[in-house]
Design an enzyme around this catalytic site. Structure first.
Site, PDB file in Angstrom:
ATOM      1  N   SER A 144       0.860  -1.191   0.000  1.00  0.00           N
ATOM      2  CA  SER A 144       0.000   0.000   0.000  1.00  0.00           C
ATOM      3  C   SER A 144       0.890   1.232   0.000  1.00  0.00           C
ATOM      4  O   SER A 144       2.056   1.148   0.404  1.00  0.00           O
ATOM      5  CB  SER A 144      -0.854   0.004   1.268  1.00  0.00           C
ATOM      6  N   TYR A 157      -2.072  -0.647  10.509  1.00  0.00           N
ATOM      7  CA  TYR A 157      -2.011  -0.955   9.074  1.00  0.00           C
ATOM      8  C   TYR A 157      -0.677  -0.488   8.487  1.00  0.00           C
ATOM      9  O   TYR A 157       0.018  -1.256   7.802  1.00  0.00           O
ATOM     10  CB  TYR A 157      -3.185  -0.266   8.378  1.00  0.00           C
TER      11      TYR A 157
HETATM   12  N1  NAD Z   1      -8.841  -1.109  -1.244  1.00  0.00           N
HETATM   13  C1  NAD Z   1      -7.844  -0.228  -1.266  1.00  0.00           C
HETATM   14  O1  NAD Z   1      -8.064   1.000  -1.436  1.00  0.00           O
HETATM   15  C2  NAD Z   1      -6.419  -0.698  -1.123  1.00  0.00           C
HETATM   16  C3  NAD Z   1      -5.380   0.241  -1.348  1.00  0.00           C
HETATM   17  C4  NAD Z   1      -4.065  -0.178  -1.208  1.00  0.00           C
HETATM   18  C5  NAD Z   1      -3.772  -1.488  -0.854  1.00  0.00           C
HETATM   19  N2  NAD Z   1      -4.785  -2.362  -0.628  1.00  0.00           N
HETATM   20  C6  NAD Z   1      -4.425  -3.734  -0.243  1.00  0.00           C
HETATM   21  O2  NAD Z   1      -5.008  -4.625  -1.174  1.00  0.00           O
HETATM   22  C7  NAD Z   1      -5.283  -5.872  -0.535  1.00  0.00           C
HETATM   23  C8  NAD Z   1      -6.740  -6.261  -0.795  1.00  0.00           C
HETATM   24  O3  NAD Z   1      -7.564  -5.221  -0.307  1.00  0.00           O
HETATM   25  P1  NAD Z   1      -9.128  -5.160  -0.603  1.00  0.00           P
HETATM   26  O4  NAD Z   1      -9.512  -3.737  -0.527  1.00  0.00           O
HETATM   27  O5  NAD Z   1      -9.450  -5.941  -1.803  1.00  0.00           O
HETATM   28  O6  NAD Z   1      -9.678  -5.892   0.735  1.00  0.00           O
HETATM   29  P2  NAD Z   1     -11.045  -6.688   0.989  1.00  0.00           P
HETATM   30  O7  NAD Z   1     -11.348  -6.523   2.446  1.00  0.00           O
HETATM   31  O8  NAD Z   1     -12.103  -6.297   0.019  1.00  0.00           O
HETATM   32  O9  NAD Z   1     -10.645  -8.208   0.673  1.00  0.00           O
HETATM   33  C9  NAD Z   1      -9.737  -8.880   1.473  1.00  0.00           C
HETATM   34  C10 NAD Z   1     -10.023 -10.379   1.368  1.00  0.00           C
HETATM   35  O10 NAD Z   1      -9.059 -11.041   2.211  1.00  0.00           O
HETATM   36  C11 NAD Z   1      -9.727 -12.065   2.919  1.00  0.00           C
HETATM   37  N3  NAD Z   1      -8.994 -12.358   4.164  1.00  0.00           N
HETATM   38  C12 NAD Z   1      -8.951 -11.613   5.294  1.00  0.00           C
HETATM   39  N4  NAD Z   1      -8.243 -12.241   6.231  1.00  0.00           N
HETATM   40  C13 NAD Z   1      -7.787 -13.406   5.685  1.00  0.00           C
HETATM   41  C14 NAD Z   1      -7.004 -14.488   6.172  1.00  0.00           C
HETATM   42  N5  NAD Z   1      -6.557 -14.510   7.422  1.00  0.00           N
HETATM   43  N6  NAD Z   1      -6.748 -15.525   5.333  1.00  0.00           N
HETATM   44  C15 NAD Z   1      -7.234 -15.537   4.060  1.00  0.00           C
HETATM   45  N7  NAD Z   1      -8.000 -14.544   3.553  1.00  0.00           N
HETATM   46  C16 NAD Z   1      -8.275 -13.490   4.364  1.00  0.00           C
HETATM   47  C17 NAD Z   1     -11.121 -11.510   3.183  1.00  0.00           C
HETATM   48  O11 NAD Z   1     -12.043 -12.552   3.473  1.00  0.00           O
HETATM   49  C18 NAD Z   1     -11.415 -10.781   1.885  1.00  0.00           C
HETATM   50  O12 NAD Z   1     -12.051 -11.610   0.943  1.00  0.00           O
HETATM   51  C19 NAD Z   1      -4.951  -5.680   0.951  1.00  0.00           C
HETATM   52  O13 NAD Z   1      -3.668  -6.191   1.235  1.00  0.00           O
HETATM   53  C20 NAD Z   1      -4.962  -4.172   1.115  1.00  0.00           C
HETATM   54  O14 NAD Z   1      -4.135  -3.748   2.164  1.00  0.00           O
HETATM   55  C21 NAD Z   1      -6.103  -2.012  -0.759  1.00  0.00           C
END
Ligand code: NAD
Length: 263
Positions: A144, A157
Site C-alpha cells: 500500500s 495498518y
Molecule cells: N482497497 C484499497 O483501497 C487498497 C489500497 C491499497 C492497498 N490495498 C491492499 O489490497 C489488498 C486487498 O484489499 P481489498 O480492498 O481488496 O480488501 P477486501 O477486504 O475487500 O478483501 C480482502 C479479502 O481477504 C480475505 N482475508 C482476510 N483475512 C484473511 C485471512 N486470514 N486468510 C485468508 N484470507 C483473508 C477476506 O475474506 C477478503 O475476501 C490488501 O492487502 C490491502 O491492504 C487495498
C-alpha cells in the site's frame, strides 16, 4: 506486450474472495495463468471459483487462513503433489482497523500484524520451498502507499505494510540465488473496492462531518493524475512483475498511486 504472457503459470492468490484479490484472479486468468484462489470466506470463494471455472482458469480453490501455518503448508503440499509446481504467489489478503493511537486495542493491532505481515511471511515461506526446487518463481505482495508513508488513525495498518517492504527486500536477498524474484506493489486508494464502498467512506464522513461525496473528492484531489486507483491499474503492474518481462527486478516496492506519494 504479447497476450497470454502468463500461460499455464500456477498462481496462488490470497484474499481472492472479493475486492482486489478477486480482480487479480480474473486479470491473471486473462493472461493464461491457472489460478488457485484462497480465502477464509468460503461463500465468496465459491463464487470466484465458479467464474474461474467458466474461463477455464481454475486450478483448485482453497479455504485457507493465511495466519495458520499448518493450513498453508498443507494446501501448498497438495498443489505441489498434484500440479508439480508453484510459479507465482500473490500475497494480497489484508485487513484494516482504524483507531487513533491512544484508543487502539492491542488485540486488534496484533491481528492486523498477524494477517498483513505474518500471513505474508507464511505464504511466501512455503511457496519459496517449492520454488527453490524449480530454481524459478515469483512472489508478489500487495502492499500500500501506507507501506511508505505514515497513515492517519492507521498505525497498525501502516506498521504492517512498512514491515512488508522490509520482508520483501530481505526475502529478495535470501531467494535471489535460487532464481526467485520478490516484489511488492503499493497501490493508492482504490475507491471502487468494497473496503471503501462498504466501510471507509461512511467512517471518514462521520469522523470529519462531511458527505460521502466530499470525502471522495478530498481523496481524488490528493492524486496528481486526478483519479482513483483502479483494479486494472494494479493488475497491469502485477502481470508485468509476475512475467518474464520483469526478470531483472527484485526487492522493489512499486508505487501505483497516480503520483500521490509526491504530495
Ligand atoms: N482497497 C484499497 O483501497 C487498497 C489500497 C491499497 C492497498 N490495498 C491492499 O489490497 C489488498 C486487498 O484489499 P481489498 O480492498 O481488496 O480488501 P477486501 O477486504 O475487500 O478483501 C480482502 C479479502 O481477504 C480475505 N482475508 C482476510 N483475512 C484473511 C485471512 N486470514 N486468510 C485468508 N484470507 C483473508 C477476506 O475474506 C477478503 O475476501 C490488501 O492487502 C490491502 O491492504 C487495498
Amino acid at each position: 506486450m504479447e497476450k497470454h504472457i502468463l500461460k499455464d503459470r500456477i498462481t496462488i492468490i490470497t484474499g481472492a474472495g472479493r475486492g482486489l484479490g478477486e480482480a487479480l484472479c480474473y486479470g491473471f486468468a486473462e493472461e493464461g495463468a491457472i489460478i488457485f484462489p484462497w480465502d477464509i470466506d468460503s461463500e465468496n470463494l465459491q463464487r470466484v471459483a465458479e467464474q474461474l471455472e467458466k474461463k477455464n482458469a481454475l486450478g483448485k480453490k482453497g479455504v485457507v487462513d493465511i495466519t495458520d501455518e499448518k493450513q498453508v503448508e498443507s494446501e501448498i503440499g497438495l498443489i505441489e503433489s498434484e500440479f508439480k509446481r508453484v510459479d507465482v504467489m500473490i500475497a494480497n489478503a489484508g485487513i484494516l482497523y482504524s483507531y487513533e493511537i491512544t484508543d487502539f486495542p492491542a488485540h486488534q493491532w496484533r491481528r492486523i500484524i498477524d494477517v498483513n505481515l505474518t500471513g505474508y511471511f507464511i505464504c511466501a515461506k512455503y511457496a519459496a520451498k517449492v520454488m527453490k526446487k524449480q530454481k524459478k518463481g515469483v512472489i508478489l505482495q500487495i502492499n500500500s502507499k501506507s507501506g511508505k508513508k505514515g497513515s492517519y488513525w492507521n498505525s497498525g495498518y501502516a506498521a504492517s505494510k512498512f514491515g512488508g517492504i522490509g520482508l520483501t527486500q530481505s526475502m529478495a536477498l535470501d531467494l535471489a540465488p535460487f532464481g526467485i524474484r520478490v516484489n511488492a506493489i503499493c497501490p493508492g486508494n482504490i475507491l471502487e473496492s468494497p473496503l471503501w464502498q462498504t466501510s471507509l467512506f461512511q467512517q471518514y464522513a462521520r469522523k470529519w462531518g462531511m458527505s460521502v461525496e466530499e470525502v471522495k473528492r478530498k481523496y481524488i484531489e490528493q492524486v496528481p493524475l486526478g483519479r482513483s486507483c483502479t483494479y486494472r491499474d494494479v493488475i497491469n503492474v502485477a502481470v508485468f512483475l509476475a512475467s518474464d518481462y520483469a526478470d531483472y527486478m527484485t526487492g522493489q516496492a512499486v508505487n501505483v498511486t497516480g503520483g500521490q506519494e509526491m504530495r
